[in-house]
Design a protein around this motif. Structure first.
Motif, PDB file in Angstrom:
ATOM      1  N   ASP A  64       0.821  -1.193  -0.015  1.00 46.54           N
ATOM      2  CA  ASP A  64       0.058   0.075  -0.147  1.00 46.54           C
ATOM      3  C   ASP A  64       0.868   1.259   0.160  1.00 46.54           C
ATOM      4  O   ASP A  64       0.400   2.471   0.021  1.00 46.54           O
ATOM      5  CB  ASP A  64      -0.982  -0.099   1.272  1.00 46.54           C
ATOM      6  CG  ASP A  64      -0.120  -0.007   2.527  1.00 46.54           C
ATOM      7  OD1 ASP A  64       1.000   0.176   2.512  1.00 46.54           O
ATOM      8  OD2 ASP A  64      -1.064   0.088   3.795  1.00 46.54           O
ATOM      9  N   GLY A  65       2.121   1.096  -0.277  1.00 49.88           N
ATOM     10  CA  GLY A  65       2.958   2.316  -0.246  1.00 49.88           C
ATOM     11  C   GLY A  65       3.745   2.537   1.136  1.00 49.88           C
ATOM     12  O   GLY A  65       4.668   3.270   1.463  1.00 49.88           O
ATOM     13  N   GLN A  66       3.300   2.062   2.254  1.00 53.06           N
ATOM     14  CA  GLN A  66       3.780   2.215   3.512  1.00 53.06           C
ATOM     15  C   GLN A  66       4.382   0.693   4.322  1.00 53.06           C
ATOM     16  O   GLN A  66       4.913   0.741   5.271  1.00 53.06           O
ATOM     17  CB  GLN A  66       2.759   2.709   4.718  1.00 53.06           C
ATOM     18  CG  GLN A  66       2.285   3.920   4.141  1.00 53.06           C
ATOM     19  CD  GLN A  66       1.375   5.033   5.279  1.00 53.06           C
ATOM     20  OE1 GLN A  66       1.420   4.430   6.108  1.00 53.06           O
ATOM     21  NE2 GLN A  66       0.882   5.976   4.674  1.00 53.06           N
ATOM     22  N   GLU A  67       3.737  -0.390   3.569  1.00 52.29           N
ATOM     23  CA  GLU A  67       4.353  -1.676   3.925  1.00 52.29           C
ATOM     24  C   GLU A  67       5.566  -2.023   3.447  1.00 52.29           C
ATOM     25  O   GLU A  67       6.175  -1.544   2.581  1.00 52.29           O
ATOM     26  CB  GLU A  67       3.214  -2.697   3.305  1.00 52.29           C
ATOM     27  CG  GLU A  67       1.957  -2.804   4.176  1.00 52.29           C
ATOM     28  CD  GLU A  67       0.681  -3.268   3.257  1.00 52.29           C
ATOM     29  OE1 GLU A  67      -0.445  -3.026   3.627  1.00 52.29           O
ATOM     30  OE2 GLU A  67       1.236  -3.716   2.293  1.00 52.29           O
ATOM     31  N   ILE A  68       6.314  -2.701   3.974  1.00 53.91           N
ATOM     32  CA  ILE A  68       7.758  -3.172   3.949  1.00 53.91           C
ATOM     33  C   ILE A  68       7.790  -3.923   2.582  1.00 53.91           C
ATOM     34  O   ILE A  68       7.287  -4.834   2.460  1.00 53.91           O
ATOM     35  CB  ILE A  68       8.484  -3.777   5.057  1.00 53.91           C
ATOM     36  CG1 ILE A  68       8.493  -2.876   6.375  1.00 53.91           C
ATOM     37  CG2 ILE A  68       9.907  -4.255   4.769  1.00 53.91           C
ATOM     38  CD1 ILE A  68       8.868  -3.619   7.649  1.00 53.91           C
ATOM     39  N   VAL A  69       8.923  -3.475   1.607  1.00 55.36           N
ATOM     40  CA  VAL A  69       9.055  -4.328   0.693  1.00 55.36           C
ATOM     41  C   VAL A  69      10.494  -4.795   0.610  1.00 55.36           C
ATOM     42  O   VAL A  69      11.528  -3.899   0.826  1.00 55.36           O
ATOM     43  CB  VAL A  69       8.962  -3.461  -0.730  1.00 55.36           C
ATOM     44  CG1 VAL A  69       9.277  -4.679  -2.039  1.00 55.36           C
ATOM     45  CG2 VAL A  69       7.253  -3.200  -0.874  1.00 55.36           C
ATOM     46  N   VAL A  70      10.715  -6.019   0.578  1.00 57.30           N
ATOM     47  CA  VAL A  70      12.278  -6.742   0.673  1.00 57.30           C
ATOM     48  C   VAL A  70      12.543  -7.169  -0.569  1.00 57.30           C
ATOM     49  O   VAL A  70      11.652  -8.094  -1.200  1.00 57.30           O
ATOM     50  CB  VAL A  70      12.259  -7.584   1.665  1.00 57.30           C
ATOM     51  CG1 VAL A  70      13.834  -8.291   1.590  1.00 57.30           C
ATOM     52  CG2 VAL A  70      12.273  -7.259   3.270  1.00 57.30           C
ATOM     53  N   GLU A  71      13.468  -6.913  -1.429  1.00 56.41           N
ATOM     54  CA  GLU A  71      14.037  -7.354  -2.830  1.00 56.41           C
ATOM     55  C   GLU A  71      14.895  -8.389  -2.601  1.00 56.41           C
ATOM     56  O   GLU A  71      15.772  -8.382  -1.926  1.00 56.41           O
ATOM     57  CB  GLU A  71      14.361  -6.141  -3.631  1.00 56.41           C
ATOM     58  CG  GLU A  71      13.419  -5.161  -3.964  1.00 56.41           C
ATOM     59  CD  GLU A  71      13.799  -4.027  -4.631  1.00 56.41           C
ATOM     60  OE1 GLU A  71      14.881  -3.804  -4.829  1.00 56.41           O
ATOM     61  OE2 GLU A  71      12.698  -3.266  -5.439  1.00 56.41           O
ATOM     62  N   LYS A  72      14.793  -9.354  -3.407  1.00 56.21           N
ATOM     63  CA  LYS A  72      15.748 -10.609  -3.498  1.00 56.21           C
ATOM     64  C   LYS A  72      16.121 -11.085  -4.806  1.00 56.21           C
ATOM     65  O   LYS A  72      15.408 -10.819  -5.596  1.00 56.21           O
ATOM     66  CB  LYS A  72      14.901 -11.793  -2.510  1.00 56.21           C
ATOM     67  CG  LYS A  72      13.825 -12.570  -3.552  1.00 56.21           C
ATOM     68  CD  LYS A  72      13.316 -13.729  -2.401  1.00 56.21           C
ATOM     69  CE  LYS A  72      12.268 -14.317  -3.135  1.00 56.21           C
ATOM     70  NZ  LYS A  72      12.344 -15.173  -4.206  1.00 56.21           N
ATOM     71  N   ARG A  73      17.249 -11.843  -5.092  1.00 57.10           N
ATOM     72  CA  ARG A  73      17.475 -12.230  -6.153  1.00 57.10           C
ATOM     73  C   ARG A  73      17.733 -13.967  -6.226  1.00 57.10           C
ATOM     74  O   ARG A  73      17.911 -14.407  -7.061  1.00 57.10           O
ATOM     75  CB  ARG A  73      18.934 -11.719  -6.505  1.00 57.10           C
ATOM     76  CG  ARG A  73      18.593 -10.201  -6.837  1.00 57.10           C
ATOM     77  CD  ARG A  73      20.029  -9.483  -7.354  1.00 57.10           C
ATOM     78  NE  ARG A  73      19.840  -8.180  -7.702  1.00 57.10           N
ATOM     79  CZ  ARG A  73      19.446  -7.820  -8.818  1.00 57.10           C
ATOM     80  NH1 ARG A  73      18.904  -8.515  -9.636  1.00 57.10           N
ATOM     81  NH2 ARG A  73      19.142  -6.594  -8.890  1.00 57.10           N
ATOM     82  N   LEU A  74      17.472 -14.378  -4.791  1.00 59.87           N
ATOM     83  CA  LEU A  74      17.575 -15.925  -4.861  1.00 59.87           C
ATOM     84  C   LEU A  74      16.406 -16.389  -4.377  1.00 59.87           C
ATOM     85  O   LEU A  74      15.500 -15.713  -3.621  1.00 59.87           O
ATOM     86  CB  LEU A  74      18.629 -16.255  -3.789  1.00 59.87           C
ATOM     87  CG  LEU A  74      20.305 -15.968  -4.294  1.00 59.87           C
ATOM     88  CD1 LEU A  74      21.128 -15.966  -3.266  1.00 59.87           C
ATOM     89  CD2 LEU A  74      20.803 -17.005  -5.564  1.00 59.87           C
ATOM     90  N   PRO A  75      16.029 -17.782  -4.219  1.00 59.42           N
ATOM     91  CA  PRO A  75      14.641 -18.280  -3.671  1.00 59.42           C
ATOM     92  C   PRO A  75      14.415 -17.922  -2.262  1.00 59.42           C
ATOM     93  O   PRO A  75      13.571 -17.235  -2.038  1.00 59.42           O
ATOM     94  CB  PRO A  75      14.838 -19.983  -4.080  1.00 59.42           C
ATOM     95  CG  PRO A  75      15.637 -19.864  -5.375  1.00 59.42           C
ATOM     96  CD  PRO A  75      16.729 -18.854  -5.100  1.00 59.42           C
ATOM     97  N   ASN A  76      15.481 -18.265  -1.674  1.00 57.93           N
ATOM     98  CA  ASN A  76      15.612 -17.936  -0.114  1.00 57.93           C
ATOM     99  C   ASN A  76      15.497 -16.377   0.181  1.00 57.93           C
ATOM    100  O   ASN A  76      16.394 -15.663   0.019  1.00 57.93           O
ATOM    101  CB  ASN A  76      16.784 -18.529   0.565  1.00 57.93           C
ATOM    102  CG  ASN A  76      16.854 -18.290   1.994  1.00 57.93           C
ATOM    103  OD1 ASN A  76      15.959 -17.671   2.761  1.00 57.93           O
ATOM    104  ND2 ASN A  76      17.776 -18.431   2.802  1.00 57.93           N
ATOM    105  N   ALA A  77      14.239 -15.978   0.548  1.00 53.04           N
ATOM    106  CA  ALA A  77      14.329 -14.492   1.013  1.00 53.04           C
ATOM    107  C   ALA A  77      15.031 -13.976   1.992  1.00 53.04           C
ATOM    108  O   ALA A  77      15.477 -12.769   2.171  1.00 53.04           O
ATOM    109  CB  ALA A  77      12.689 -14.163   1.269  1.00 53.04           C
ATOM    110  N   PHE A  78      15.916 -14.639   2.854  1.00 57.67           N
ATOM    111  CA  PHE A  78      16.783 -14.365   3.769  1.00 57.67           C
ATOM    112  C   PHE A  78      18.163 -14.138   3.059  1.00 57.67           C
ATOM    113  O   PHE A  78      19.131 -13.392   3.742  1.00 57.67           O
ATOM    114  CB  PHE A  78      17.064 -15.132   4.812  1.00 57.67           C
ATOM    115  CG  PHE A  78      15.809 -15.342   5.528  1.00 57.67           C
ATOM    116  CD1 PHE A  78      15.484 -14.574   6.914  1.00 57.67           C
ATOM    117  CD2 PHE A  78      14.711 -16.218   5.821  1.00 57.67           C
ATOM    118  CE1 PHE A  78      14.442 -14.334   7.785  1.00 57.67           C
ATOM    119  CE2 PHE A  78      13.737 -16.072   6.484  1.00 57.67           C
ATOM    120  CZ  PHE A  78      13.548 -15.300   7.558  1.00 57.67           C
TER     121      PHE A  78
END
Length: 198
Positions: A94-108
């Motif tokens: 919604d514009g205020q929620e956190i977005v984390v970008e990843k390049r591998l399957p594991n989001a960590f």
């Protein structure tokens, strides 16, 4: 012969499903690629409807929400600059929620996801998104290593048909079912759908 038990049951480390009011909702790779791209998923619309229900309830409760977005190949799968890399509009941040970008399957892996979750302070994660056998599986498994308790929402995930190693095909629903069973063994508490968390 007794019925088999999960590793979580055998070790006494099982736990109850998380509550949406006391957990972080983690939405993984809810992107256009899985609707109209090469990786279009059977059953996507039903899964998106479940994610939308989780998202609406989490927003109503004021719960933390983290969207994970896979940055794919320019001009290719999950194109980070094109339509196929965009969030599905029904479940977009919604514009205020956190977005984390990843390049591998594991989001960590190689991301700030752990730091963002630590800042929120919830050890309980409610996990949904795509694809069950890939980014969902690797992220849920990694989450255990970091000390998180995952509640996986079965009907809010989906995957695709896969070639087997003998020249055949394993249908998407079977790939999904078996991966959910494997995760329920030792990595997550599994619930059927969004209604199970209300």
């Amino acid at each position: 012969m007794s019925a088999p038990k999960t590793m979580l049951q055998l070790t006494g480390r099982g736990y109850l499903p998380a509550s949406l009011g006391q957990a972080t909702l983690l939405i993984i790779d809810a992107q256009e690629e899985y609707r109209s791209g090469v990786l279009s998923l059977p059953g996507l619309d039903a899964a998106v409807a479940e994610i939308a229900a989780l998202l609406a309830e989490a927003r109503r409760l004021g719960s933390p929400i983290v969207h994970v977005k896979h940055l794919g190949v320019p001009g290719g799968l999950l194109d980070p600059q094109g339509e196929r890399g965009r969030h599905l509009p029904e479940v977009a941040p919604d514009g205020q929620e956190i977005v984390v970008e990843k390049r591998l399957p594991n989001a960590f892996a190689g991301t700030e996801l752990h730091d963002r979750l630590q800042a929120i302070g919830n050890l309980d994660l409610i996990v949904c998104g795509f694809m069950t056998h890939s980014s969902i599986s690797t992220t849920v498994r990694a989450a255990k290593d970091y000390g998180y308790r995952c509640t996986l929402v079965d009907e809010a995930c989906a995957t695709r048909d896969l070639p087997d190693t003998r020249g055949g095909v394993v249908a998407a629903d079977e790939v999904h079912r078996l991966e959910v069973i494997a995760l329920a063994d030792n990595f997550a508490c599994v619930v059927a759908n969004a209604r199970a968390l209300r």
